[in-house]
Write an enzyme that holds these catalytic residues in place. Structure first.
Site, short mmCIF file in Angstrom:
data_model
loop_
_atom_site.label_atom_id
_atom_site.label_comp_id
_atom_site.label_asym_id
_atom_site.label_seq_id
_atom_site.Cartn_x
_atom_site.Cartn_y
_atom_site.Cartn_z
N ASP A 13 -41.43 51.71 56.95
CA ASP A 13 -40.43 52.46 56.18
C ASP A 13 -39.02 51.90 56.38
O ASP A 13 -38.04 52.64 56.25
CB ASP A 13 -40.46 53.95 56.53
CG ASP A 13 -41.83 54.57 56.41
OD1 ASP A 13 -42.43 54.45 55.33
OD2 ASP A 13 -42.31 55.16 57.39
N HIS A 41 -43.87 51.61 49.35
CA HIS A 41 -42.63 50.91 49.05
C HIS A 41 -41.91 51.67 47.94
O HIS A 41 -42.51 51.97 46.90
CB HIS A 41 -42.89 49.48 48.57
CG HIS A 41 -43.55 48.62 49.60
ND1 HIS A 41 -43.23 48.67 50.93
CD2 HIS A 41 -44.51 47.66 49.49
CE1 HIS A 41 -43.96 47.79 51.60
NE2 HIS A 41 -44.76 47.18 50.74
#
Length: 427
Positions: A13, A41
């Site tokens: 992340d 993503h």
């Protein structure tokens, strides 16, 4: 072939998708090499937000190939859902290529993931329950079904029946549960394979052709180094190797093909799931970072755990992934904090250590040693160079670079593509 590997340096992340998308403009091929749809993503441009899980970030460039390498585990039903979602928004996916050697995630992998987490109880790993780990287990046991098998009806039927027989015995003995049946799996997944058939090919050959033609290849990592099954916070890790070295195994290119390794990090730290997290915050600063940074999982929606920047983690990631350049994201999230902190070392049983412990119990006993720097209040979301940043923000980034031993090539002051700033040419 000129190639760049993009890897996460923390627990995932970090904004790898955005950086990959940013660098993809100059690439010819963009390839994923590990993980599955447990990755998430988020890419923003043109006022639109796109959330990808399996599809490489390069899909948005019609003139470039987006490759899912053999090291990725593919849930064909989940992939089709993602592709259909992109098509519905006017995004062509004709440039996608999927390795015929990629392993297939099937319903019994998802069931096994659920059963394993339930069995662990308080010691659960905190997986996304997407079947990733069980699929990699089957790969190692040499009973996995690959995309090439999925496309051949007789092969898929035979291998599926064999695996269901094995899984039923395993599920009964370990969990007192049953495996999804052949009829519950075969038709849906064979049909999914047929819909994906035109995308499936020998992607290692594509990458070799790119090498011969001296094209630019961008390798897109998933998760982060600290989730690597060998180099991360084991056992609270993923089931693959997100480190840069796995590019060779996960795509079929040779190790001499890699030119640069871009290590992506946030200006702070976050993670989803269980496991030690030395700099984790539980106070108002943590609340500020989580809410301003919108720290909720792309795949799970779970609130992410957040903490101060940890240079011990970054130095470890630099070493095991051979990081040559640093990309620091989400600097704007720290705006408004009176003081910002960087963890420079740990205290373990009264002694200062500067390297990341391999032993989990030792790691749990580690206390972060912080260096405090003054924060900033100025709006930095429009800054396009380091010189435009407030002095305190600039000093913060320079100190991170100094502590980690890697120079900064990219910095980001917001979620949009236009808020990503390149400090030097990388290709």
């Amino acid at each position: 072939m000129s190639s760049i590997v993009v890897v996460g340096t923390q627990w995932g992340d970090e904004g790898k998708g955005k950086i990959t998308d940013f660098l993809a403009e100059q690439a010819d091929v963009i390839a994923r090499f590990s993980g599955g749809n447990n990755a998430g993503h988020t890419i923003q441009f043109g006022g639109e937000t796109y959330k990808l899980h399996l599809v490489p970030s390069g899909i948005f460039y019609k003139d470039k190939l987006a490759v899912i390498g053999n090291g990725v585990v593919v849930d064909p039903v989940a992939l089709l859902k993602e592709l259909d979602g992109l098509n519905e928004r006017g995004i062509s996916t004709d440039n996608l290529r999927i390795s015929n050697r990629a392993q297939v995630i099937l319903p019994y992998h998802l069931a096994q993931d659920e059963y394993e987490e339930r069995r662990r109880g308080d010691n659960k790993i905190g997986t996304t329950k997407k079947g990733i780990g069980p699929a990699y287990v089957d790969k190692a046991q040499r009973i996995g079904i690959r995309m090439a098998d999925l496309l051949e009806k007789e092969t898929f039927e035979r291998r599926l029946k064999e695996n269901i027989e094995y899984k039923n015995a395993y599920f009964k003995g370990m969990f007192n549960e049953t495996c999804p049946t052949f009829d519950e799996i075969f038709d849906e997944y064979y049909a999914a394979g047929q819909r994906l058939k035109d995308y499936v090919t020998d992607t290692a050959k594509i990458l070799d052709d790119a090498n011969v033609a001296d094209e630019k290849v961008l390798f897109e990592g998933a998760q982060g180094v600290m989730l690597d099954i060998d180099h991360g916070t084991y056992p609270f890790v993923t089931s693959s190797n997100p480190v840069a070295g796995n590019v060779t195994v996960g795509t079929g290119v040779g190790p001499t093909s890699v030119s640069k390794v871009i290590g992506v990090c946030k200006s702070y730290t976050s993670r989803v799931g269980d496991g030690p997290f030395p700099t984790e915050l539980f106070d108002e600063d943590g609340h500020h970072i989580r809410e301003v940074g919108r720290e909720y999982g792309t795949t799970t929606g779970r609130p992410r755990r957040v903490g101060w920047f940890d240079s011990v983690v970054l130095r470890h990631s630099r070493r095991v992934s051979g990081i040559t350049d640093l990309s620091i994201n989400s600097i704007d999230v720290l705006t408004g904090l009176d003081t910002v902190k960087i963890c420079t070392a740990y205290e373990l049983d009264g002694e200062k250590i500067t390297e990341y412990p391999a032993n989990l119990d030792q790691l749990r006993r580690c206390k972060p040693i912080f260096e405090e720097l003054p924060g900033w209040t100025e709006d930095i979301t429009g800054c396009r160079s380091l010189d435009e940043l407030p002095e305190n923000a600039r000093n913060y980034l320079e100190r991170i670079s100094e502590l980690c031993g890697v120079h900064i090539s990219i910095f980001s002051v917001g979620p949009d593509r236009e808020q990503t700033n390149l400090l030097e040419q990388l290709w």
